[in-house]
Design a protein around this motif. Structure first.
Motif, PDB file in Angstrom:
ATOM      1  N   GLY A 158       9.155  10.232  -0.469  1.00 48.59           N
ATOM      2  CA  GLY A 158       7.847  10.002   0.114  1.00 48.59           C
ATOM      3  C   GLY A 158       6.738  10.786  -0.554  1.00 48.59           C
ATOM      4  N   SER A 159       5.514  10.276  -0.418  1.00 47.78           N
ATOM      5  CA  SER A 159       4.336  11.030  -0.835  1.00 47.78           C
ATOM      6  C   SER A 159       3.944  12.050   0.226  1.00 47.78           C
ATOM      7  CB  SER A 159       3.166  10.089  -1.116  1.00 47.78           C
ATOM      8  OG  SER A 159       2.820   9.363   0.059  1.00 47.78           O
ATOM      9  N   ASP A 160       4.521  11.926   1.422  1.00 53.05           N
ATOM     10  CA  ASP A 160       4.271  12.860   2.516  1.00 53.05           C
ATOM     11  C   ASP A 160       5.398  12.707   3.517  1.00 53.05           C
ATOM     12  OD1 ASP A 160       3.054  14.747   4.143  1.00 53.05           O
ATOM     13  OD2 ASP A 160       1.428  13.451   4.807  1.00 53.05           O
ATOM     14  N   VAL A 163       5.942   8.967   6.605  1.00 55.97           N
ATOM     15  CA  VAL A 163       5.217   7.828   6.051  1.00 55.97           C
ATOM     16  C   VAL A 163       5.988   6.515   6.200  1.00 55.97           C
ATOM     17  CG1 VAL A 163       3.773   9.111   4.429  1.00 55.97           C
ATOM     18  CG2 VAL A 163       6.072   8.409   3.738  1.00 55.97           C
ATOM     19  N   LYS A 165       9.808   6.257   5.587  1.00 56.13           N
ATOM     20  CA  LYS A 165      10.981   6.152   4.700  1.00 56.13           C
ATOM     21  C   LYS A 165      12.159   5.485   5.401  1.00 56.13           C
ATOM     22  CE  LYS A 165      10.431  10.621   3.839  1.00 56.13           C
ATOM     23  NZ  LYS A 165       9.000  10.892   4.129  1.00 56.13           N
ATOM     24  N   SER A 238       8.863  15.510   1.511  1.00 54.30           N
ATOM     25  CA  SER A 238       8.215  15.095   0.274  1.00 54.30           C
ATOM     26  C   SER A 238       8.147  16.265  -0.688  1.00 54.30           C
ATOM     27  CB  SER A 238       6.792  14.598   0.553  1.00 54.30           C
ATOM     28  OG  SER A 238       6.071  14.385  -0.649  1.00 54.30           O
ATOM     29  N   HIS A 263       4.733   5.376   0.606  1.00 58.86           N
ATOM     30  CA  HIS A 263       3.394   5.962   0.594  1.00 58.86           C
ATOM     31  C   HIS A 263       2.524   5.288   1.648  1.00 58.86           C
ATOM     32  CE1 HIS A 263      -0.384   7.573  -0.898  1.00 58.86           C
ATOM     33  NE2 HIS A 263      -0.832   6.368  -1.171  1.00 58.86           N
ATOM     34  N   ARG A 264       1.753   6.096   2.354  1.00 62.23           N
ATOM     35  CA  ARG A 264       0.774   5.537   3.297  1.00 62.23           C
ATOM     36  C   ARG A 264      -0.475   5.151   2.519  1.00 62.23           C
ATOM     37  NH1 ARG A 264       0.960   9.105   6.667  1.00 62.23           N
ATOM     38  NH2 ARG A 264       2.118   8.098   8.361  1.00 62.23           N
ATOM     39  N   GLN A 267      -4.004   7.180   1.820  1.00 62.33           N
ATOM     40  CA  GLN A 267      -3.893   8.612   2.126  1.00 62.33           C
ATOM     41  C   GLN A 267      -4.023   9.419   0.841  1.00 62.33           C
ATOM     42  OE1 GLN A 267      -0.424   9.683   4.413  1.00 62.33           O
ATOM     43  NE2 GLN A 267      -0.700  11.876   4.048  1.00 62.33           N
ATOM     44  N   ARG A 271      -0.408  15.635   5.230  1.00 63.32           N
ATOM     45  CA  ARG A 271      -0.808  16.074   6.572  1.00 63.32           C
ATOM     46  C   ARG A 271      -0.106  17.385   6.894  1.00 63.32           C
ATOM     47  NH1 ARG A 271       0.169  10.976  10.347  1.00 63.32           N
ATOM     48  NH2 ARG A 271       2.177  11.122   9.303  1.00 63.32           N
ATOM     49  N   ASN A 313       2.952   1.926   3.669  1.00 63.15           N
ATOM     50  CA  ASN A 313       2.687   1.938   5.108  1.00 63.15           C
ATOM     51  C   ASN A 313       1.220   1.580   5.267  1.00 63.15           C
ATOM     52  OD1 ASN A 313       1.976   2.672   7.738  1.00 63.15           O
ATOM     53  ND2 ASN A 313       3.423   4.363   7.804  1.00 63.15           N
ATOM     54  N   ASP A 339       4.009  -3.634   1.934  1.00 63.69           N
ATOM     55  CA  ASP A 339       4.432  -3.058   3.211  1.00 63.69           C
ATOM     56  C   ASP A 339       5.634  -3.843   3.728  1.00 63.69           C
ATOM     57  OD1 ASP A 339       4.781  -2.313   5.890  1.00 63.69           O
ATOM     58  OD2 ASP A 339       2.650  -1.950   6.192  1.00 63.69           O
TER      59      ASP A 339
END
Length: 360
Positions: A158-160, A163, A165, A238, A263-264, A267, A271, A313, A339
């Motif tokens: 993930g990028s965060d 999100v 996964k 992430s 990835h969202r 964003q 966060r 996302n 998505d």
């Protein structure tokens, strides 16, 4: 411990319309076994699909007494509250469930089996409390054994945090199974484990054994899997998040052949807690290169797993903006980007199947 066909009631108190209920909402979307009722006093009598957008006809009731009419065998905690403690307003229904002979499943950090009030309730023969967020017994340090498996192993990165996964992997599993493929899911968080009934709660494992716990879970899921099979490993955390250490043991333990970036859309920063210094998400091509480079280390096979596609996302975007973001990200990375919850995962699956069977 939770059988696929066990009729289940979700304890979702106050979590049907917000992220505190993400565990139960994920179960409503993805659990194939029966969910016979949802308990949420704030929304008792509401239409579940209208409230959540999830196409599943399940009654929403006020308490455990009302849910018993629908014949549940297991009560599952569907909340993921801050701190992982059982909300006070849920306690009465947990007591009622245990006294009614229901089994209890929970992914909270607090151990319900050790709670004095619950422990004082005598359980019937065969009745159980499953606190799934526990370190497995007899752990070993990882030894890269998954590299020898004949099946493909996809790890979601993930990028965060948070999100999507797990959702991306489960949507891919659905698409693969519709296509007649052998696709198996390895849950690594509470929702994924409750949905699949197995896996490893990675955040409950000591760091020295984390990769070994992932390795054991993947080996168990891959038993009997041939070269055409896919094992889809739920990602956690992430590499871009300053508070996350989960991606590395997932890479080491699963020895992935392929990666899926999640990835969202839209964003730009991870966060973090209120008051923390903002941390930017790297440009996606840089993040992809970093994930591939790290996944290539610690391997006996010398392979470099590639990110094959990007699962977006777009839940916070309208349809037009979601499409614009997908096209922009695809152009930036040269990879399919869509998505899977909104549009289905068939295109992501096609990108995976088009990739060579060996990484590189």
């Amino acid at each position: 411990m939770l059988s696929p066909d066990a009729p289940l009631v979700l304890l979702q108190h106050g979590g049907l319309d917000n992220l505190s209920g993400k565990t139960g909402l994920a179960m409503l979307r993805y659990r194939q076994g029966p969910i016979v009722a949802v308990i949420d006093p704030a929304h008792a009598g509401a239409d579940l699909q209208t409230l959540t957008g999830i196409a599943r006809a399940v009654p929403v009731v006020a308490d455990l007494a009302a849910a018993l009419a629908f014949g549940p065998a297991v009560a599952a905690v569907g909340l993921a509250p801050s701190g992982g403690r059982l909300p006070r307003e849920m306690r009465a229904d947990v007591v009622a469930a245990l006294r009614a002979g229901l089994n209890l499943a929970s992914g909270l950090h607090s151990r319900l089996a050790a709670d004095p009030e619950f422990a004082a309730i005598p359980l019937a023969p065969g009745q159980w409390i499953w606190d799934l967020r526990q370190e497995p017994a007899e752990l070993e340090v990882a030894m890269a054994r998954c590299a020898a498996l004949p099946c493909r192993r996809l790890l979601a990165v993930g990028s965060d945090m948070a999100v999507g996964k797990m959702s991306a992997c489960l949507e891919l599993q659905r698409a693969a199974q519709r296509a007649g493929l052998d696709a198996r899911f390895v849950g690594t968080g509470q929702a994924g484990i409750l949905i699949s009934g197995q896996g490893v709660a990675l955040d409950a494992v000591r760091v020295d054994y984390a990769a070994g716990a992932v390795e054991a879970a993947v080996l168990a899921a891959a038993q009997g899997a041939g070269a055409e099979a896919w094992v889809l490993v739920e990602g956690q955390g992430s590499l871009a998040h300053p508070g996350s250490t989960a991606t590395l043991p997932l890479m080491r333990g699963s020895q992935p052949t392929d990666l899926l970036l999640v990835h969202r859309a839209g964003q730009s920063h991870v966060r973090t807690r209120a008051g923390a210094v903002p941390v930017a998400i790297p440009p996606l091509p840089e993040l992809i290169a970093a994930c591939e480079a790290v996944a290539a280390l610690g391997r006996p096979d010398g392979l470099r797993p590639r990110v094959r596609a990007i699962a977006l996302n777009t839940a916070l975007l309208d349809a037009a903006e979601a499409e614009r973001q997908a096209q922009q990200i695809s152009a930036l990375t040269g990879l399919p980007a869509l998505d899977p919850v909104r549009h289905g995962a068939d295109a992501l699956l096609a990108a995976l199947l088009a990739a060579p069977a060996t990484a590189g």
